[in-house]
Design an enzyme around this catalytic site. Structure first.
Site, PDB file in Angstrom:
ATOM      1  N   SER A 141       1.142  -1.278   0.056  1.00 53.01           N
ATOM      2  CA  SER A 141      -0.106   0.187   0.022  1.00 53.01           C
ATOM      3  C   SER A 141       0.854   1.221   0.262  1.00 53.01           C
ATOM      4  O   SER A 141       2.010   1.167   0.494  1.00 53.01           O
ATOM      5  CB  SER A 141      -0.902  -0.022   1.178  1.00 53.01           C
ATOM      6  OG  SER A 141      -1.442   1.271   1.313  1.00 53.01           O
ATOM      7  N   TYR A 154      -1.062  -0.989  10.382  1.00 50.85           N
ATOM      8  CA  TYR A 154      -0.881  -1.262   8.969  1.00 50.85           C
ATOM      9  C   TYR A 154       0.111  -0.354   8.081  1.00 50.85           C
ATOM     10  O   TYR A 154       0.495  -1.156   7.276  1.00 50.85           O
ATOM     11  CB  TYR A 154      -2.387  -0.281   8.371  1.00 50.85           C
ATOM     12  CG  TYR A 154      -2.786  -0.508   7.186  1.00 50.85           C
ATOM     13  CD1 TYR A 154      -3.563  -1.840   6.601  1.00 50.85           C
ATOM     14  CD2 TYR A 154      -2.546   0.377   6.163  1.00 50.85           C
ATOM     15  CE1 TYR A 154      -3.746  -2.169   5.365  1.00 50.85           C
ATOM     16  CE2 TYR A 154      -3.113   0.230   4.776  1.00 50.85           C
ATOM     17  CZ  TYR A 154      -3.683  -1.095   4.401  1.00 50.85           C
ATOM     18  OH  TYR A 154      -3.985  -1.297   3.066  1.00 50.85           O
TER      19      TYR A 154
HETATM   20  P1  NAD Z   1     -11.730  -6.028   0.769  1.00 49.71           P
HETATM   21  O1  NAD Z   1     -12.295  -6.020   2.539  1.00 49.71           O
HETATM   22  O2  NAD Z   1     -12.631  -5.787   0.008  1.00 49.71           O
HETATM   23  O3  NAD Z   1     -11.287  -7.530   0.625  1.00 49.71           O
HETATM   24  C1  NAD Z   1     -10.225  -8.259   1.613  1.00 49.71           C
HETATM   25  C2  NAD Z   1     -10.785  -9.698   1.480  1.00 49.71           C
HETATM   26  O4  NAD Z   1      -9.570 -10.456   2.151  1.00 49.71           O
HETATM   27  C3  NAD Z   1     -11.982 -10.071   2.286  1.00 49.71           C
HETATM   28  O5  NAD Z   1     -12.822 -10.906   1.358  1.00 49.71           O
HETATM   29  C4  NAD Z   1     -11.528 -10.671   3.448  1.00 49.71           C
HETATM   30  O6  NAD Z   1     -12.384 -11.796   3.713  1.00 49.71           O
HETATM   31  C5  NAD Z   1     -10.188 -11.338   3.112  1.00 49.71           C
HETATM   32  N1  NAD Z   1      -9.424 -11.585   4.244  1.00 49.71           N
HETATM   33  C6  NAD Z   1      -9.129 -10.803   5.515  1.00 49.71           C
HETATM   34  N2  NAD Z   1      -8.642 -11.632   6.137  1.00 49.71           N
HETATM   35  C7  NAD Z   1      -8.302 -12.698   5.676  1.00 49.71           C
HETATM   36  C8  NAD Z   1      -7.530 -14.195   6.310  1.00 49.71           C
HETATM   37  N3  NAD Z   1      -7.108 -13.771   7.356  1.00 49.71           N
HETATM   38  N4  NAD Z   1      -7.503 -14.897   5.433  1.00 49.71           N
HETATM   39  C9  NAD Z   1      -8.017 -14.972   4.118  1.00 49.71           C
HETATM   40  N5  NAD Z   1      -8.703 -14.031   3.726  1.00 49.71           N
HETATM   41  C10 NAD Z   1      -8.866 -12.893   4.386  1.00 49.71           C
HETATM   42  O7  NAD Z   1     -10.180  -5.096   0.810  1.00 49.71           O
HETATM   43  P2  NAD Z   1      -9.510  -4.545  -0.469  1.00 49.71           P
HETATM   44  O8  NAD Z   1      -9.357  -2.910  -0.230  1.00 49.71           O
HETATM   45  O9  NAD Z   1      -9.685  -5.277  -1.755  1.00 49.71           O
HETATM   46  O10 NAD Z   1      -7.961  -4.894   0.155  1.00 49.71           O
HETATM   47  C11 NAD Z   1      -7.286  -6.055  -0.576  1.00 49.71           C
HETATM   48  C12 NAD Z   1      -6.046  -5.660  -0.094  1.00 49.71           C
HETATM   49  O11 NAD Z   1      -5.389  -4.173  -0.767  1.00 49.71           O
HETATM   50  C13 NAD Z   1      -5.453  -5.391   1.296  1.00 49.71           C
HETATM   51  O12 NAD Z   1      -4.053  -6.196   1.467  1.00 49.71           O
HETATM   52  C14 NAD Z   1      -5.280  -3.982   1.547  1.00 49.71           C
HETATM   53  O13 NAD Z   1      -4.368  -3.867   2.484  1.00 49.71           O
HETATM   54  C15 NAD Z   1      -4.749  -3.627   0.187  1.00 49.71           C
HETATM   55  N6  NAD Z   1      -5.114  -2.074   0.005  1.00 49.71           N
HETATM   56  C16 NAD Z   1      -6.252  -1.522  -0.256  1.00 49.71           C
HETATM   57  C17 NAD Z   1      -6.386  -0.305  -0.360  1.00 49.71           C
HETATM   58  C18 NAD Z   1      -7.647   0.415  -0.735  1.00 49.71           C
HETATM   59  O14 NAD Z   1      -7.923   1.455  -0.488  1.00 49.71           O
HETATM   60  N7  NAD Z   1      -9.151  -0.283  -0.722  1.00 49.71           N
HETATM   61  C19 NAD Z   1      -5.352   0.580  -0.542  1.00 49.71           C
HETATM   62  C20 NAD Z   1      -4.148  -0.061  -0.424  1.00 49.71           C
HETATM   63  C21 NAD Z   1      -3.906  -1.368  -0.078  1.00 49.71           C
END
Ligand code: NAD
Length: 256
Positions: A141, A154
């Site tokens: 991120s 985080y």
């Molecule tokens: P999201 O919540 O839509 O999806 C995350 C998924 O991970 C969920 O379906 C959840 O059930 C699953 N999950 C959580 N813990 C888990 C575990 N222990 N084992 C298996 N599955 C698990 O989130 P997102 O926004 O799509 O995020 C995906 C990735 O992108 C993450 O690593 C997040 O930190 C990163 N990210 C997101 C953003 C943003 O703005 N959305 C920005 C930077 C980085």
């Protein structure tokens, strides 16, 4: 089709960036293992892929538990016979300063965001070696590139993902395995909407929370999950053949 005949695991594939990427992987010809701790979500995404003519399977996993990640890779090998792509994407966020954050929440964030990448590499790399090489993408991120106050665990976890990616990539550069990290900015996913919901009380409404996020974006809008999937497809395809060990930023200019 850029990923024809590849076998790809997507963790956190049931939602957000993982969901969008699973669908793009299928459209590019890969067989996709949609892995998530919420099995029903993973199953819905796998079904959507299959309805579109793809080959997808849902598997329940907890990416912070070694036995669970090992079983995920084993099931993939027994079903598809090879592994080409590991997208270590599942992640979680617990807000808090170093004083406010509960110790258990620190451990949870480190387990889901960092231990997962270690475990994903530990079990995927031997499988890739036996398939003749492969590619790993780890979701970091932009929070791992600057001091993201208010979310200290985080921020620390995502910085760890970036340097773990560098270290893993140098160890395996001669094995035909490329390993990169992606650094998304603010992407409109269910987890971002949950953050907006939790900020709504403080800011007066969810709309105000959304406006706060949008106001920080140089492009004046949030990113979409599919815009992250596009970078991942590039990195996995032959077009990205000399790219390894790097954090790739897609943030609409936020860090700039
Ligand atoms: P999201 O919540 O839509 O999806 C995350 C998924 O991970 C969920 O379906 C959840 O059930 C699953 N999950 C959580 N813990 C888990 C575990 N222990 N084992 C298996 N599955 C698990 O989130 P997102 O926004 O799509 O995020 C995906 C990735 O992108 C993450 O690593 C997040 O930190 C990163 N990210 C997101 C953003 C943003 O703005 N959305 C920005 C930077 C980085």
């Amino acid at each position: 089709m850029l990923l024809n005949d590849k076998v790809a695991i997507v963790t956190g594939g049931g939602s957000g960036i993982g969901e969008a990427t699973s669908i793009r992987f299928s459209r590019e010809g890969a067989a996709v293992i949609v892995a998530d701790m919420r099995f029903r979500k993973a199953e819905a995404v796998a079904n959507q892929n299959n309805d579109e003519g793809g080959h997808a399977t849902a598997i329940e996993v907890d990416v912070s538990i070694a036995e669970s990640v090992e079983a995920l890779v084993d099931k993939t090998l027994s079903q598809y016979g090879r592994l080409d792509v590991m997208f270590n994407n599942a992640g979680t966020l617990r807000p808090g300063s170093v004083v406010d954050l509960e110790v258990d929440d620190w451990d949870l964030v480190m387990g889901v965001n960092v231990r997962s990448v270690f475990l994903g590499g530990k079990f995927a790399i031997p499988a890739m070696l036996s398939s003749g090489g492969g590619s790993i993408i780890n979701t970091a991120s932009i929070s791992g590139l600057h001091g993201d106050g208010g979310a200290v665990a985080y921020a620390a976890s995502k910085a760890a993902v970036i340097n773990l990616t560098r270290a893993m990539s140098t160890d395996h550069a001669r094995d035909g395995i490329r390993i990169n990290a992606i650094c998304p900015g603010t992407i409109e996913t269910p987890s971002l909407h949950e953050r907006m919901d939790s900020m709504a009380e403080k800011l007066g409404s969810k709309k105000a929370a959304e406006e706060w996020f949008v106001s920080r974006q140089p492009m004046g809008r949030l990113g979409q999950p599919d815009e992250i999937a596009s970078l991942i497809i590039y990195l996995l395809s032959d077009a990205g053949s000399y790219a390894t060990g790097q954090p790739f930023i897609v943030d609409g200019g936020t860090i700039a």
